[in-house]
Design a protein around this motif. Structure first.
Motif, PDB file in Angstrom:
ATOM      1  N   LEU A 104       0.820  -1.220   0.000  1.00 12.48           N
ATOM      2  CA  LEU A 104       0.000   0.000   0.000  1.00 12.48           C
ATOM      3  C   LEU A 104       0.854   1.270   0.000  1.00 12.48           C
ATOM      4  O   LEU A 104       0.337   2.363   0.194  1.00 12.48           O
ATOM      5  CB  LEU A 104      -0.941  -0.007   1.218  1.00 12.48           C
ATOM      6  CG  LEU A 104      -1.974  -1.144   1.217  1.00 12.48           C
ATOM      7  CD1 LEU A 104      -2.805  -1.120   2.490  1.00 12.48           C
ATOM      8  CD2 LEU A 104      -2.888  -1.054  -0.002  1.00 12.48           C
ATOM      9  N   GLU A 105       2.170   1.109  -0.174  1.00 10.96           N
ATOM     10  CA  GLU A 105       3.028   2.293  -0.327  1.00 10.96           C
ATOM     11  C   GLU A 105       2.931   2.744  -1.769  1.00 10.96           C
ATOM     12  O   GLU A 105       3.263   1.992  -2.682  1.00 10.96           O
ATOM     13  CB  GLU A 105       4.494   1.938  -0.035  1.00 10.96           C
ATOM     14  CG  GLU A 105       4.904   1.879   1.396  1.00 10.96           C
ATOM     15  CD  GLU A 105       4.595   3.145   2.160  1.00 10.96           C
ATOM     16  OE1 GLU A 105       4.746   4.252   1.592  1.00 10.96           O
ATOM     17  OE2 GLU A 105       4.178   3.022   3.319  1.00 10.96           O
ATOM     18  N   LYS A 106       2.537   3.980  -1.926  1.00  8.06           N
ATOM     19  CA  LYS A 106       2.379   4.540  -3.270  1.00  8.06           C
ATOM     20  C   LYS A 106       3.661   4.391  -4.099  1.00  8.06           C
ATOM     21  O   LYS A 106       3.618   4.057  -5.273  1.00  8.06           O
ATOM     22  CB  LYS A 106       2.080   6.023  -3.071  1.00  8.06           C
ATOM     23  CG  LYS A 106       1.315   6.679  -4.147  1.00  8.06           C
ATOM     24  CD  LYS A 106       0.910   8.071  -3.631  1.00  8.06           C
ATOM     25  CE  LYS A 106       0.793   9.107  -4.717  1.00  8.06           C
ATOM     26  NZ  LYS A 106       0.416   8.667  -6.024  1.00  8.06           N
ATOM     27  N   ASN A 107       4.796   4.654  -3.454  1.00  5.01           N
ATOM     28  CA  ASN A 107       6.073   4.615  -4.185  1.00  5.01           C
ATOM     29  C   ASN A 107       6.890   3.375  -3.859  1.00  5.01           C
ATOM     30  O   ASN A 107       8.116   3.442  -3.707  1.00  5.01           O
ATOM     31  CB  ASN A 107       6.896   5.872  -3.902  1.00  5.01           C
ATOM     32  CG  ASN A 107       6.232   7.097  -4.495  1.00  5.01           C
ATOM     33  OD1 ASN A 107       5.693   7.035  -5.610  1.00  5.01           O
ATOM     34  ND2 ASN A 107       6.247   8.196  -3.762  1.00  5.01           N
ATOM     35  N   ASN A 111       5.721  -0.052  -7.971  1.00  2.71           N
ATOM     36  CA  ASN A 111       5.134   1.143  -8.580  1.00  2.71           C
ATOM     37  C   ASN A 111       6.207   2.057  -9.178  1.00  2.71           C
ATOM     38  O   ASN A 111       5.984   2.688 -10.218  1.00  2.71           O
ATOM     39  CB  ASN A 111       4.270   1.885  -7.564  1.00  2.71           C
ATOM     40  CG  ASN A 111       3.033   1.077  -7.182  1.00  2.71           C
ATOM     41  OD1 ASN A 111       2.600   0.222  -7.955  1.00  2.71           O
ATOM     42  ND2 ASN A 111       2.492   1.317  -6.007  1.00  2.71           N
ATOM     43  N   ARG A 160      -7.065  -1.973  -2.995  1.00  6.09           N
ATOM     44  CA  ARG A 160      -6.412  -0.661  -2.790  1.00  6.09           C
ATOM     45  C   ARG A 160      -5.048  -0.644  -3.466  1.00  6.09           C
ATOM     46  O   ARG A 160      -4.655   0.341  -4.098  1.00  6.09           O
ATOM     47  CB  ARG A 160      -6.267  -0.384  -1.287  1.00  6.09           C
ATOM     48  CG  ARG A 160      -7.598   0.002  -0.638  1.00  6.09           C
ATOM     49  CD  ARG A 160      -7.475   0.067   0.871  1.00  6.09           C
ATOM     50  NE  ARG A 160      -6.509   1.074   1.317  1.00  6.09           N
ATOM     51  CZ  ARG A 160      -5.884   1.036   2.497  1.00  6.09           C
ATOM     52  NH1 ARG A 160      -6.118   0.042   3.339  1.00  6.09           N
ATOM     53  NH2 ARG A 160      -5.040   1.980   2.829  1.00  6.09           N
ATOM     54  N   ALA A 161      -4.306  -1.753  -3.339  1.00  4.60           N
ATOM     55  CA  ALA A 161      -2.983  -1.827  -3.977  1.00  4.60           C
ATOM     56  C   ALA A 161      -3.107  -1.701  -5.493  1.00  4.60           C
ATOM     57  O   ALA A 161      -2.277  -1.077  -6.159  1.00  4.60           O
ATOM     58  CB  ALA A 161      -2.291  -3.139  -3.605  1.00  4.60           C
ATOM     59  N   TYR A 164      -3.217   1.913  -6.544  1.00  3.38           N
ATOM     60  CA  TYR A 164      -1.875   2.526  -6.551  1.00  3.38           C
ATOM     61  C   TYR A 164      -1.081   2.071  -7.775  1.00  3.38           C
ATOM     62  O   TYR A 164      -0.350   2.852  -8.379  1.00  3.38           O
ATOM     63  CB  TYR A 164      -1.101   2.179  -5.278  1.00  3.38           C
ATOM     64  CG  TYR A 164      -1.615   2.885  -4.048  1.00  3.38           C
ATOM     65  CD1 TYR A 164      -1.736   4.270  -4.017  1.00  3.38           C
ATOM     66  CD2 TYR A 164      -1.975   2.172  -2.912  1.00  3.38           C
ATOM     67  CE1 TYR A 164      -2.220   4.924  -2.891  1.00  3.38           C
ATOM     68  CE2 TYR A 164      -2.457   2.807  -1.776  1.00  3.38           C
ATOM     69  CZ  TYR A 164      -2.579   4.193  -1.782  1.00  3.38           C
ATOM     70  OH  TYR A 164      -3.055   4.824  -0.670  1.00  3.38           O
ATOM     71  N   GLN A 165      -1.241   0.803  -8.111  1.00  4.29           N
ATOM     72  CA  GLN A 165      -0.512   0.296  -9.284  1.00  4.29           C
ATOM     73  C   GLN A 165      -1.004   0.978 -10.557  1.00  4.29           C
ATOM     74  O   GLN A 165      -0.215   1.335 -11.429  1.00  4.29           O
ATOM     75  CB  GLN A 165      -0.663  -1.225  -9.384  1.00  4.29           C
ATOM     76  CG  GLN A 165       0.033  -1.959  -8.234  1.00  4.29           C
ATOM     77  CD  GLN A 165      -0.012  -3.471  -8.363  1.00  4.29           C
ATOM     78  OE1 GLN A 165      -0.655  -4.015  -9.259  1.00  4.29           O
ATOM     79  NE2 GLN A 165       0.676  -4.147  -7.452  1.00  4.29           N
ATOM     80  N   ASP A 167      -2.430   3.939 -10.621  1.00  2.64           N
ATOM     81  CA  ASP A 167      -1.967   5.334 -10.527  1.00  2.64           C
ATOM     82  C   ASP A 167      -0.545   5.447 -11.070  1.00  2.64           C
ATOM     83  O   ASP A 167      -0.184   6.438 -11.710  1.00  2.64           O
ATOM     84  CB  ASP A 167      -1.945   5.820  -9.064  1.00  2.64           C
ATOM     85  CG  ASP A 167      -3.348   6.017  -8.487  1.00  2.64           C
ATOM     86  OD1 ASP A 167      -4.320   6.071  -9.272  1.00  2.64           O
ATOM     87  OD2 ASP A 167      -3.455   6.111  -7.239  1.00  2.64           O
ATOM     88  N   ALA A 168       0.267   4.430 -10.802  1.00  2.00           N
ATOM     89  CA  ALA A 168       1.669   4.461 -11.247  1.00  2.00           C
ATOM     90  C   ALA A 168       1.793   4.216 -12.747  1.00  2.00           C
ATOM     91  O   ALA A 168       2.857   4.413 -13.320  1.00  2.00           O
ATOM     92  CB  ALA A 168       2.480   3.417 -10.475  1.00  2.00           C
TER      93      ALA A 168
END
Ligand code: PBG
Length: 337
Positions: A104-107, A111, A160-161, A164-165, A167-168
């Protein structure tokens, strides 16, 4: 001239299958399936740092790469015409925990890799997995509570992950953790975040297989894994159950289906393609790759021919494409033909 025997003639009558096999040109004319570079998805392993390319002993010819090197590899793959990559992270042990919170870390590493690859090579597809195994301290694909991999909590986290993926820059989310309800949940989460065009390739039928060994070495989960994954992966004995599992994924909105492992499960490839007609892919997994490489290294088989034959077999079994560690080798081979 006369070299027919009366006996064979009586049995075959006018039927002689060998007529169409008699020359290279007839064989080419009647060939039913062909392997092309468009059939290939290349799985790669990403590690933290810069400038490092390190071999994976159980997968000769396959390397773990830092993001900058993965970008170079992506350029090469794109130049060869390979449509897409599937990325897998080997993250630091310190970042792994019970719940796989780094997913769940955006960066996080996966990602960062996606963003860097899509920036440098926008025309190659990036397919990312949302299973938690690269992120957990126990190597399981989901959240472990007591002795159980809890389903619904895992589904919420992987959905949720997935956002983020996306989004990346991930083009396709490929959930491999086999929790119930994950496809629908990921679809909803992606849509709610405005990612309507991000697809889902479901690892619809992932079997509880011994062929994943080298992969677990590649992302360093082998030593961590306690027990097995039988409570969430499919029993290799069950084909009808696999079709039912895929049915749910199709109903929940999967755009593409995957069968994993590949070669021992060609019957499943065929059944899924027949049942749903969706784009269907096989994952020729690490153990399949390692077996071919090991036998070839011993001089027991012709590695290149066996590689090509196995990949063609997937096409014959109804697959639209194959995730294979051979992707670059095959693409090079096809380019020089
Ligand atoms: C787990 C995952 C596995 C593979 C990719 N993601 C299986 C596992 O470790 O249980 C296997 C890929 C391969 O063997 O090439 N989510």
């Amino acid at each position: 001239m006369e070299n027919k025997t009366h006996l064979v003639d009586e049995i075959t009558g006018h039927r002689r299958m060998r007529r169409n096999r008699k020359a290279d040109w007839t064989r080419r004319l009647v060939q039913e399936n062909r392997l092309t570079v468009d059939d290939l998805i290349w799985p790669i392993f990403v590690i933290p740092g810069t400038g490092i390319v390190e071999p994976i002993p159980a997968m000769p010819g396959v390397n773990r790469m830092t993001v900058d090197m993965a970008v170079e590899a992506a350029k090469e793959a794109a130049d060869l015409g390979i449509p897409a990559l599937a990325t897998f992270p080997n993250i630091e042990m310190e970042l792994r925990d019970e719940t796989g919170s780094n997913s769940l870390e955006k960066n996080n590493l996966i990602n960062l890799a996606t963003a860097a690859i899509k920036k440098a090579v926008p025309n190659i597809g990036v397919i990312t997995d949302v299973a938690l195994d690269p992120f957990t301290s126990h190597g399981h694909d989901g959240i472990l509570r007591g002795n159980e991999i809890v389903n619904d909590e895992t589904v919420e986290q992987v959905a949720r992950a997935a956002v983020y993926q996306a989004d990346a820059g991930a083009d396709i989310i490929a959930p491999s953790e086999m929790m119930d309800g994950r496809i629908g949940a990921i679809r909803q989460a992606l849509d709610a975040a405005g990612h309507q065009s991000v697809g889902i390739m479901s690892y619809a039928t992932k079997f509880s297989s011994a062929f994943y060994g080298p992969y677990r070495e590649a992302i360093s989960t082998g030593g961590l894994l306690k027990g097995d994954k039988k409570t969430y992966y499919i029993d290799p004995a069950n084909g009808t159950e696999a079709v039912r599992d895929a049915t749910l994924d199709v109903e929940e909105g999967a755009d593409m289906l995957m069968v994993k492992p590949g070669l021992p499960y060609l019957d499943i490839c065929w059944r899924l393609k027949e049942a749903f007609g969706l784009p269907t892919f096989a994952y020729q997994v690490s153990g399949e790759y390692a077996m071919i490489k090991a036998a070839a290294a011993n001089g027991w088989i012709d590695g290149e021919k066996v590689m090509l034959e196995t990949l063609l077999a997937f096409k014959r079994a109804g697959c639209d494409g194959i995730l294979t560690y051979f992707a670059v080798d095959v693409a090079r081979h096809l380019a020089k033909k």
